[in-house]
Design an enzyme around this catalytic site. Structure first.
Site, PDB file in Angstrom:
ATOM      1  N   HIS A 149       0.798  -1.211   0.047  1.00 58.41           N
ATOM      2  CA  HIS A 149      -0.048  -0.082  -0.126  1.00 58.41           C
ATOM      3  C   HIS A 149       0.915   1.212   0.024  1.00 58.41           C
ATOM      4  CE1 HIS A 149       0.816   0.512   4.289  1.00 58.41           C
ATOM      5  NE2 HIS A 149       0.345  -0.643   4.506  1.00 58.41           N
TER       6      HIS A 149
ATOM      7  N   HIS B 230       4.021   1.619   2.192  1.00 62.75           N
ATOM      8  CA  HIS B 230       5.158   0.631   1.717  1.00 62.75           C
ATOM      9  C   HIS B 230       5.944   1.540   0.532  1.00 62.75           C
ATOM     10  CE1 HIS B 230       2.541  -2.644   3.257  1.00 62.75           C
ATOM     11  NE2 HIS B 230       3.419  -2.598   4.135  1.00 62.75           N
TER      12      HIS B 230
ATOM     13  N   CYS C 155       1.095  -9.155  20.823  1.00 63.73           N
ATOM     14  CA  CYS C 155       0.448  -8.646  19.750  1.00 63.73           C
ATOM     15  C   CYS C 155       0.570  -9.394  18.706  1.00 63.73           C
ATOM     16  CB  CYS C 155       0.314  -7.152  19.353  1.00 63.73           C
ATOM     17  SG  CYS C 155      -0.429  -6.639  18.158  1.00 63.73           S
TER      18      CYS C 155
ATOM     19  N   CYS D 164       1.687  -6.957  15.465  1.00 63.03           N
ATOM     20  CA  CYS D 164       2.833  -6.344  15.716  1.00 63.03           C
ATOM     21  C   CYS D 164       4.109  -7.582  15.681  1.00 63.03           C
ATOM     22  CB  CYS D 164       3.070  -5.560  16.818  1.00 63.03           C
ATOM     23  SG  CYS D 164       2.164  -4.258  17.256  1.00 63.03           S
TER      24      CYS D 164
ATOM     25  N   HIS E 141      -2.622  -1.056  17.450  1.00 62.15           N
ATOM     26  CA  HIS E 141      -3.780  -1.586  16.680  1.00 62.15           C
ATOM     27  C   HIS E 141      -5.135  -1.661  17.422  1.00 62.15           C
ATOM     28  CE1 HIS E 141      -0.183  -3.801  14.569  1.00 62.15           C
ATOM     29  NE2 HIS E 141      -1.018  -3.325  13.614  1.00 62.15           N
TER      30      HIS E 141
ATOM     31  N   LYS F 173     -10.453   0.162   2.607  1.00 62.09           N
ATOM     32  CA  LYS F 173     -11.621   0.326   3.397  1.00 62.09           C
ATOM     33  C   LYS F 173     -12.226   1.670   3.627  1.00 62.09           C
ATOM     34  CE  LYS F 173     -10.368  -2.901   7.056  1.00 62.09           C
ATOM     35  NZ  LYS F 173      -9.385  -2.975   8.366  1.00 62.09           N
TER      36      LYS F 173
ATOM     37  N   LYS G 197     -14.912   5.416  -1.232  1.00 57.90           N
ATOM     38  CA  LYS G 197     -14.275   5.921  -2.503  1.00 57.90           C
ATOM     39  C   LYS G 197     -15.323   7.083  -2.694  1.00 57.90           C
ATOM     40  CE  LYS G 197     -11.568   2.656  -4.963  1.00 57.90           C
ATOM     41  NZ  LYS G 197     -11.653   1.294  -5.031  1.00 57.90           N
TER      42      LYS G 197
END
Ligand code: ME8
Length: 511
Positions: free
Chosen positions: A17, A20, A125, A128, A146, A307, A310
């Protein structure tokens, strides 16, 4: 001089995404700039493929973990050419050479007396892949990043004696005040160390997807110790038959996001000290790209593009931008709109504004006008005389400024310095009004000087901008008949340019 820069290696259980892309583009800018300075550069990126999240995802999908990572790693590898990123190697932690190196280094850490067997009991977690200290566990034992429930783990582990490195780490932070950059991240890391270090799990025994512990086959190494070592292992096998370790180790810059600060600024230097390996010069911790609307994003995640709604028109999808505007537009936007090192909001609306006002108007139009005037007034040949002395000091100072800013990884500040010159040249066009000079034969020398100044100024800008917008820069330099990229040549020069080609708009209006 050698210059070694790394991105984090990305988890393969989620799709690539914008987050990155962001870290990777930043490292690419640094690597490309250093190549222009004639440095011996190695730029590493890759994927983090072991650990519980991958094992669980594979189980859910009914495939083996190896099948899952083999399916997903190419998505990250393919991202690199899409972003026009010039990485020298792409590491996968499932590479057998990496795994062998992990075993070798961690066995050495054990031989050096920094490993013991024990029982871990505490909070964990899974997202993580992080054992949280009591102080880190958020309210009601949730992950502070998170905001999901932490799992209570109890298992036999090998432990790394992190606590024994507290004083060494504090000394490192004293002696190398730019070990962690920017300063507020240095302070955060230092505070974590000062609050007291606890030993950490080095191995896991409740699942098998990882690098086997060589002295105990019922354990695999904890994924973070395996992952961090990628920076070291890659150099030993990136070039078949050649070991690049002596040439590039240690790294000048590990570039990471703020979510993985503890691992890189505390665990990593402690591990290297324990193994007797040289420490990196800098860990640069950048902020998060944030999106203003849609569901709030937990701090440890990239913008959850899918998520987001749009219909709100605020989804900044890197792949859609690359398809429509090209990689340069995305690269420029990411480095320009969010000050590198800070958090910042990104949006399609801001993208559109900056694309049009800065790339298309400020820079694209300057290029189009200049080339068009050379054709209209001088038959397509840049005049050979001296560039304008009133312009030279300001333009010639640029390369030194950019080098100084990039020495501190100020990727946004450097773009700002460049843009001051883009604007300066645009003002120069207006001040000199070449279209007026062209009407008066007696002022032909003046027009020559203006045209050579603009064409040379444009060449300098294209050279210096290359790390941010490589494709457009190369297109423009090819048009100018001056493809050389080295920064030594980024000064106004007489007689450098001759015949120029025609130029299509560098940043056309969106379809
Ligand atoms: O943490 N803004 O992998 P990961 C900016 N495998 N950068 C972002 C971002 C955002 N919203 N979201 C993610 C891991 N990033 C481990 C690393 S390294 C030895 C192992 C970037 O796939 C940022 O660089 O979760 C962050 O640190 C990294 O992606 C996390 O990638």
């Amino acid at each position: 001089m050698s210059f070694y820069v790394t991105t984090p290696i990305y988890y393969v259980n989620a799709a690539p995404h914008l987050g990155h892309a962001y870290s990777t583009i930043a490292c690419d800018v640094m690597a490309r700039h250093m190549r222009q300075r004639g440095e011996d550069v190695f730029f590493l990126t890759g994927t983090d493929e072991h650990g519980e999240p991958v094992a669980l995802a594979a189980e859910r999908e009914g495939v083996t973990p190896q099948e899952l990572v083999d399916r997903n790693a190419p998505r990250f590898r393919d991202l690199m050419p899409q972003l026009n990123v010039s990485n020298d190697f792409f590491i996968r932690t499932t590479d057998p050479e990496h795994q062998a190196k992990v075993q070798e280094v961690l066995a050495r850490i054990r031989d050096n007396g920094h490993v013991y067997e024990g029982v871990y009991e505490g909070w964990y977690c899974p997202r993580c892949a992080d054992f949280k200290t009591d102080a880190e566990a958020g309210e009601d034992n949730t992950c502070p990043i998170h905001r999901t429930p932490l799992v209570r783990e109890k298992e036999d582990n090998y432990f790394f004696r992190l606590s024994a490195f507290q004083d060494d780490l504090l000394r490192l932070f004293d002696e190398q005040p730019d070990f962690v950059m920017p300063r507020h991240r240095y302070n955060e890391a230092r505070a974590f160390i000062e609050s007291g270090l606890q030993d950490v799990s080095l191995s896991r025994s409740t699942f098998t997807w990882g690098v086997p512990v060589p002295w105990d086959s019922s354990h695999v190494f904890y994924v973070w110790f395996d992952a961090l070592l990628n920076y070291y292992s890659a150099l030993s096998y990136a070039r078949p038959g050649e070991d690049l370790t002596d040439r590039f180790w240690p790294a000048q810059y590990h570039v990471i996001g703020k979510d993985i600060l503890k691992f890189h600024t505390v665990f990593w230097p402690a591990m290297l000290l324990a193994a007797g390996l040289a420490l990196p010069e800098h860990v640069f911790v950048h902020g998060f790209l944030l999106m203003s609307s849609g569901p709030s994003k937990a701090g440890g995640e990239g913008p959850e593009l899918v998520k987001m709604s749009k219909s709100m028109g605020n989804v900044l999808d890197p792949f859609a931008i690359i398809d429509e505007f090209g990689a340069d537009a995305l690269r420029y936007y990411c480095m320009r709109d969010v000050s590198f090192g800070q958090d910042g909001e990104v949006s399609t609306a801001r993208f559109a504004v900056l694309y049009e006002s800065e790339l298309a108007n400020d820079f694209g139009n300057l290029a189009s006008r200049t080339i068009a005037m050379v054709h209209r007034y001088r038959g397509g040949t840049v005049p050979s005389g001296e560039p304008d002395r009133t312009l030279a000091p300001e333009i010639d100072a640029l390369v030194g400024e950019v080098c100084a800013l990039l020495d501190r990884a100020d990727l946004t500040g450097a773009l700002e310095a460049i843009w001051l010159r883009v604007r300066r040249l645009n003002r120069y066009v207006e001040e000199q009004a070449p279209w007026v000079l062209a009407k008066d034969e007696a002022r032909a020398d003046e027009l020559d000087r203006v045209l050579v100044s603009l064409a040379e100024g444009l060449r300098v800008l294209a050279v210096v901008l290359h790390p941010w917008i490589p494709a457009s820069s190369e297109k423009l330099l090819a048009t100018l008949g001056a493809p050389e990229l080295d920064l030594d040549g980024a000064r106004l020069t007489a007689g450098r340019l001759g015949a120029v080609d025609k130029l299509e708009p560098l940043f056309p209006k969106p379809k």
